[in-house]
Scaffold this active site. Structure first.
Site, PDB file in Angstrom:
ATOM      1  N   ASP A 194       0.836  -1.190   0.000  1.00 42.52           N
ATOM      2  CA  ASP A 194       0.000   0.000   0.000  1.00 42.52           C
ATOM      3  C   ASP A 194       0.877   1.248   0.000  1.00 42.52           C
ATOM      4  O   ASP A 194       2.025   1.226   0.479  1.00 42.52           O
ATOM      5  CB  ASP A 194      -0.901   0.023   1.248  1.00 42.52           C
ATOM      6  N   LYS A 195       0.330   2.327  -0.480  1.00 44.93           N
ATOM      7  CA  LYS A 195       1.088   3.578  -0.579  1.00 44.93           C
ATOM      8  C   LYS A 195       1.717   3.990   0.744  1.00 44.93           C
ATOM      9  O   LYS A 195       2.878   4.391   0.808  1.00 44.93           O
ATOM     10  CB  LYS A 195       0.173   4.699  -1.099  1.00 44.93           C
TER      11      LYS A 195
END
Length: 397
Positions: free
Chosen positions: A143-144
């Site tokens: 995930d970012k």
């Protein structure tokens, strides 16, 4: 319709057929490939092929010649890399060999591009090509806002090998997280099915009985009173946002994860509001033999939070799997001894705080301490004791 052909090169060994077209016939639409496959016009060594088939070195591929306007369509290209981009990519690199790269992804950096996402790992991979004949390829994602170890394949063969390892769960991923509160059970498994949450456009997951089976193992490494805990997490399945949803579902969201924990996911004081989820360790078999086993250091905000909450980073060296495996290493033994001593000290502090004015003090083995003897008062005598004899009167001279 005229036909075209090609021989599968070694660099393309193991990849899917549709990936070959993206690499060598970039203007061919996927819908057209599927139509060719259904009609039998797409063959490998004379046999009908499907777009999802894995191809092998030396195979003969036969296909229709695509229309001129389709073949001439240029492949989409990303923006050119700047010196800062190259420096960023190289600064994250923590492992490199002939078939694989591992980077320590920074929090806030997306793995792949999307709407309004200009800088991402996939867009930086040209900076990590080095002497390889082809561009490196992502084989999984983070995930970012999740930091840590991210594996990248340097050859098509390695990409196919690693992809299979992730799909059959032979790859082991270990994460560190700081969570709000402390679970009642120190070590366990979360088994809650997950599905995309309706109305979120697929951007959010939730627990759903009709969803896909999802399992996460966890272990409490250390706790900060009852306010927070440092935990080790192992995803046994690979669902989107799995660790984040599972921890929030049991009432202990990951610190900084407002998406799933709401306002309750943030701690007061100096603790950062960034996500405290980090891909700490990656273990995976190597296509050339042996294995990759690498750990990624936590980012600055995570390290600062560990320090602010009084956590001892040495304790993180004891893993869920390490406890059951053969004779432990000296580092693990040292960490275990230190953790045991620390728990004893905490327990004693708790006992001292819990004493009341009427409770009896105890010594180190839990036995009541004997009362101190008061000095005897002048003129007083113990019951049953003989009184001292009076001195005889002096005779007059």
């Amino acid at each position: 319709m005229s036909m075209d052909g090609a021989t599968i090169a070694e660099e393309d060994d193991g990849i899917r057929l549709d990936r070959w077209f993206k690499r060598h016939r970039p203007g061919t639409p996927h819908a057209l490939l599927a139509r060719w496959a259904r009609s039998g016009q797409l063959t490998l060594d004379g046999k009908k092929a499907d777009v999802s088939d894995r191809i092998e070195t030396g195979q003969k591929l036969v296909m229709p010649t695509p229309p001129v306007e389709t073949a001439a369509r240029p492949a989409r290209k990303g923006r050119p890399l700047t010196e800062a981009d190259i420096e960023l990519a190289e600064s994250m690199l923590i492992h490199r060999d002939a078939s694989a790269l591992v980077i320590n992804k920074l929090p806030g950096l997306a793995t792949q591009g999307g709407t309004k996402t200009e800088q991402h790992v996939d867009g930086l991979l040209d900076a990590l090509k080095y002497e390889a004949p082809v561009r490196p390829k992502l084989v999984h994602r983070l995930d970012k806002d999740t930091s840590g170890a991210l594996l990248i394949a340097r050859t098509p063969r390695a990409a196919a090998y690693f992809a299979k390892s992730f799909s059959n769960r032979s790859a082991k991923k270990t994460y560190w997280a700081i969570i709000v509160g402390v679970p009642d059970i120190a070590q366990g498994e979360i088994d809650l099915p997950l599905a995309k949450q309706p109305g979120s456009g697929g951007e959010k997951m939730h627990v759903d009985e009709k969803g896909l089976a999802s399992k996460t193992r966890y272990r409490i490494i250390e706790r900060a009173g009852n306010s927070a805990a440092w935990v080790e997490l192992q995803p046994l399945t690979g669902r989107t946002h799995q660790l984040r949803v599972h921890m929030a579902a049991i009432g202990h969201p990951i610190v900084g994860d407002g998406k799933y924990g709401g306002k309750g996911a943030f701690l007061t004081g100096t603790i950062s509001r960034k996500m405290h989820l980090h891909s700490r360790r990656l273990r995976i078999d190597h296509p050339d033999g042996g294995a990759i086993d690498i750990s990624a250091e936590v980012p600055e905000h995570f390290a600062a939070s560990l320090d602010a909450l009084g956590f001892d980073t040495l304790l993180g060296d004891i893993g869920i799997d390490d406890v059951a495996k053969g004779p432990p290493s000296k580092a693990v033994e040292k960490a275990a001894a230190k953790a045991h001593s620390k728990q004893i000290r905490k327990a004693r502090r708790g006992e001292r705080r819990g004493r009341t004015a009427t409770s009896k003090p105890t010594d180190h083995v839990g036995k009541p301490k004997p009362k101190a003897k008061a000095p005897p008062k002048r003129g007083s005598a113990k019951p049953g004791a003989r009184k001292p004899a009076k001195p005889a009167p002096r005779k007059p001279r």
